[in-house]
Enzyme design. Structure first.
Site, short mmCIF file in Angstrom:
data_model
loop_
_atom_site.label_atom_id
_atom_site.label_comp_id
_atom_site.label_asym_id
_atom_site.label_seq_id
_atom_site.Cartn_x
_atom_site.Cartn_y
_atom_site.Cartn_z
N ASP A 233 -3.76 -20.98 -4.47
CA ASP A 233 -2.99 -21.76 -5.43
C ASP A 233 -1.76 -20.98 -5.86
O ASP A 233 -1.63 -19.78 -5.62
CB ASP A 233 -3.86 -22.15 -6.64
N GLU B 232 -6.11 -9.05 27.99
CA GLU B 232 -5.95 -9.46 26.59
C GLU B 232 -5.16 -8.42 25.80
O GLU B 232 -4.37 -8.76 24.92
CB GLU B 232 -7.33 -9.71 25.96
#
Ligand code: GLA
Length: 738
Positions: free
Chosen positions: A533, A613
């Site tokens: 928030d 990777e």
């Protein structure tokens, strides 16, 4: 663009670049809302859209025997309860003597050349003008000071209210909300809000307003995974690019309500603030109560325009300190790599591998303190476990720093385990009602953060750890919601203050520690994005977005989050496959493309990935660095809705139109699927752009107009046939102005 006051008529107009907000004091002294929306070109709306009359809507005493005026129908700035307005109030109070009706009228106003600080609360900051309007109860000296601070270039207005008791006796506040927005016709409007659950936060829900109330709220003691304190009202027809949109975002991390109500007269009232459930605040004579701030924003250019306004506003006027705009380090977090099973050597091993691949910081997550071998114990014992970290935190940081990397650490300051030294020493420091059982969440209890001595003790432990070693980052977690909300430090008749006092205590501790360690980057977290928030962003410029690290699920989570929060706030990591939350396997490249639209990092054991990777990690870090400014400072465009399309596409475009980055990820692969055409945004129509794909191949040169109006056909995803596995393909296209 400023605050204009017609002193004679008491007409107040707030103008931003693309919006106007207008209110007036009417003949009975009430502060009436006239307009919030597009600019008025110096005009006013008085008399244009006056509230009507309806039976069973009583007239206030001030109107005498005149029957055709009721507060029930007036558009108001800060409505109160008890004098004939039956809609949701902003202020409800019980006065000495038990009376509950207030009659708030205009008393005075002034324009301030700055924004007053809100004591103990997060707030927007920076140069801006503030209009302060004081309302006063007609019969007592109870005052409400309404604050409107203007951020013209963001089309934003920060609103809050301060209740001042000068009545000579105590007043009990039953509700004290931050803002109200009365719009004359709710029938053409939708409410967009963001609901969810742990590991699936901020799902978008869009619904037409209905007669009655739609309440989006939290009574969990935190803003929560379940509902976000950010809502949008918009025209039914509003799209990403067109239509009127009003945003309301609360700078608060505790219980909240955002309530959209359509009443008998079809008007719409949006109220926002601290949830009145469980709230009761005793205001002694001479005392004040400051509500949290709500950031309102208007966009005449659809939802995309609204989001871009909030992104800029929150990056520049909410986040503070050294890290607000600074480039954030690419990090590796050990949580999904090791969970509780690590020691210093293991961390250094991961860090060594990470440093070789270009990663810049190792974050040591949960499990480094006390007897924290699993999640049933030791919260509250913020002392290094030297069985795990031999030589302590300082040695660990030194070893990580020697690899050229920064070091970070995890805390969960608001919590305590029953099996902890802290709890054994202070069993009365947690929230609990005497003589009753307690609810446990993840087997932990909540500390009473309203108490100074509790905060001091937690502070001192954290302070000691942070000053004993070279940490550059703190992850501040909160892994359960509040229950048994009762404090040993408050009298029985003040227990209704505890939810709010708890959050004020959390803010106080955050303020103290972020002030003492200004070079440390703080990241918020609450079981992922359970406290994502605008209140937290004031203290922590980034927040871990979700405990769901599955790239495909993250598409929807990050899409929803993007409506109200900037990319620089969104913690996002590449994790291992099969994914730990869903079991899904997604190409490494796709995981990188998704995580890159956030504060980028890794959350897997890099010592266990393949050589191929590892090469991809290097390439991803390089690409992230190259695109950093564009991703974080550029304009964000949502091109598709992941809940509706098989692919999710989003774009970053530099504000000056010089470059853009188009991202495409397939979340659903179909056989023989129809093409998807994407219309790019934010480019300069007449300029030419060179378009390159992920492999650096030049696809051609096109004008901005062609890319925006002609559209670009997304490459098709490969189906599983004949190889078997479905390919969640991802593509990134770069556009450079030539
Ligand atoms: C929460 C966080 C995770 C991790 C764990 C540790 O769930 O969201 O990232 O830090 O706590 O317990």
């Amino acid at each position: 663009m400023a605050i204009y006051v017609d002193e004679k008529r008491k007409l107040f107009t707030l103008e931003t670049e693309h919006s106007a907000y207008q209110m007036i004091v009417d003949r009975y002294g009430y502060l009436i809302h006239l307009h919030y929306g597009g600019r008025l070109a110096g005009g006013d709306c008085e008399g244009l859209n006056a509230a009507g009359y309806m039976d069973f809507s009583p007239a206030p005493d001030a109107a005498g025997t005149y029957r055709e005026y009721s507060l029930d129908l007036q558009y108001q700035e800060y409505p109160s309860a008890g004098a004939g307005d039956y809609r949701s109030p902003c202020l409800a109070a019980t006065l000495a003597g038990g009376g509950r009706n207030l009659d708030l009228c205009y008393a005075s106003h002034r324009v301030l050349p700055e924004k007053p600080a809100l004591q103990g609360l997060p707030a927007l900051h920076g140069d801006c003008e503030t209009l302060e309007i004081t309302l006063k109860d007609r019969y007592t000296d109870l005052e409400v000071v309404l604050l409107y601070s203007l951020f013209p270039e963001y089309d934003a207005i920060a609103r809050s209210a301060r209740v001042v008791n000068r009545t000579g006796g105590a007043v009990e506040l039953d509700a004290a909300l931050s803002a109200c927005l009365d719009l004359p016709d709710g029938r053409g409007l939708d409410l967009i809000h963001f609901w969810g659950r742990h590991t699936m936060e901020r799902m978008v829900d869009r619904t037409p307003l209905t007669h009655g109330k739609i309440s989006v709220d939290s009574v969990r003691g935190a803003s929560s995974h379940q509902h976000n304190p950010f809502v949008i009202l918009c025209d039914h027809m509003a799209t990403e690019d067109a239509g009127r949109c009003w945003g309301a975002s609360l700078l608060y991390s505790g219980n909240f309500t955002a309530c959209a109500e359509m009443d008998q007269s079809q008007s719409c009232r949006l109220t926002m603030g601290i949830h009145p459930a469980g709230f009761r605040w005793r205001l002694e004579d001479g005392e004040e109560f400051q509500t949290p701030e709500a950031a309102l924003c208007f966009s005449p250019e659809g939802l995309g325009g609204l989001s871009r306004r909030y992104h800029r506003l929150y990056r520049r006027r909410l986040c503070r300190g050294e890290w607000a705009l600074k480039q954030r380090p690419v990090l590796i977090n050990n949580w999904e790599a090791t969970y509780f099973d690590f020691d210093d050597d293991k961390l250094v091993q991961i860090a060594r591998q990470a440093s070789q691949l270009g990663v810049e910081m190792l974050v040591m997550d949960d499990g480094w303190f006390g007897s924290r071998y699993d999640d049933n114990r030791a919260l509250g014992d913020w002392v290094v476990n030297t069985e795990k970290l031999r030589g302590g935190a300082a040695r660990l940081c030194r070893r990580i720093n020697e690899l050229g990397m920064k070091a970070g650490i995890w805390f969960e300051p608001e919590m305590v385990s029953e099996d902890s030294d802290l709890y054994r020493a202070h069993p009365d420091w947690c929230l609990q009602v005497p003589g009753r059982g307690r609810s446990r969440g993840r087997n932990q209890l909540v500390l009473d953060m309203s108490r100074q001595e509790v905060r001091d003790c937690v502070h001192d432990m954290i302070y000691k750890v942070l000053s004993s070693a070279n940490f550059s980052y703190v992850k501040w977690d909160m892994n359960r919601h509040l229950t048994d909300v009762w404090s040993a430090a408050l009298p029985a008749d003040r227990q209704g203050e505890l939810y709010h006092r708890f959050i004020l205590g959390v803010y106080d501790l955050l303020e103290r520690l972020t002030g003492e360690f200004p070079h440390i980057l703080f990241e918020g977290c609450s079981g992922g994005g359970g406290r994502f928030d605008a209140g937290m962003l004031y203290y922590t410029p980034q927040i871990w977005c979700s405990d769901d690290t599955d790239a495909i699920e993250r598409l929807e989570i990050q899409y929803g989050t993007s409506f109200g929060y900037p990319v620089s706030a969104v913690g996002s990591h590449v994790s291992a496959c099969p994914n730990h939350q869903t079991g899904r396997t997604v190409p490494f490249h796709t995981r990188g493309v998704v995580a890159m639209s956030g504060t980028f990092g890794y959350e897997l054991d890099l010592t266990k990935i393949t050589e191929e990777e590892k090469e991809q990690v290097k390439a991803q870090v390089k690409q992230y660095h190259k695109q950093y400014a564009l991703i974080n400072d550029g304009d964000y465009y949502r091109l598709t809705d992941p809940a509706k399309e098989d692919l999710t596409a989003w774009e970053f475009a530099a504000e000056d139109g010089s470059r853009a980055l188009l991202n495409i990820v397939y979340s659903h692969v179909r056989s023989n699927c129809p093409p998807c055409v994407l219309y790019l945004r934010g480019l300069t129509p007449g300029a030419r752009y060179r378009m390159t794909d992920d492999g650096g191949r030049v696809l051609g040169e096109y004008t901005g107009a062609a890319l925006m109006n002609g559209g670009f056909r997304a490459p098709r995803a490969r189906t599983g046939y004949p190889a078997g596995a479905v390919d969640y393909a991802a593509f990134q296209f770069q556009l450079e102005r030539v």
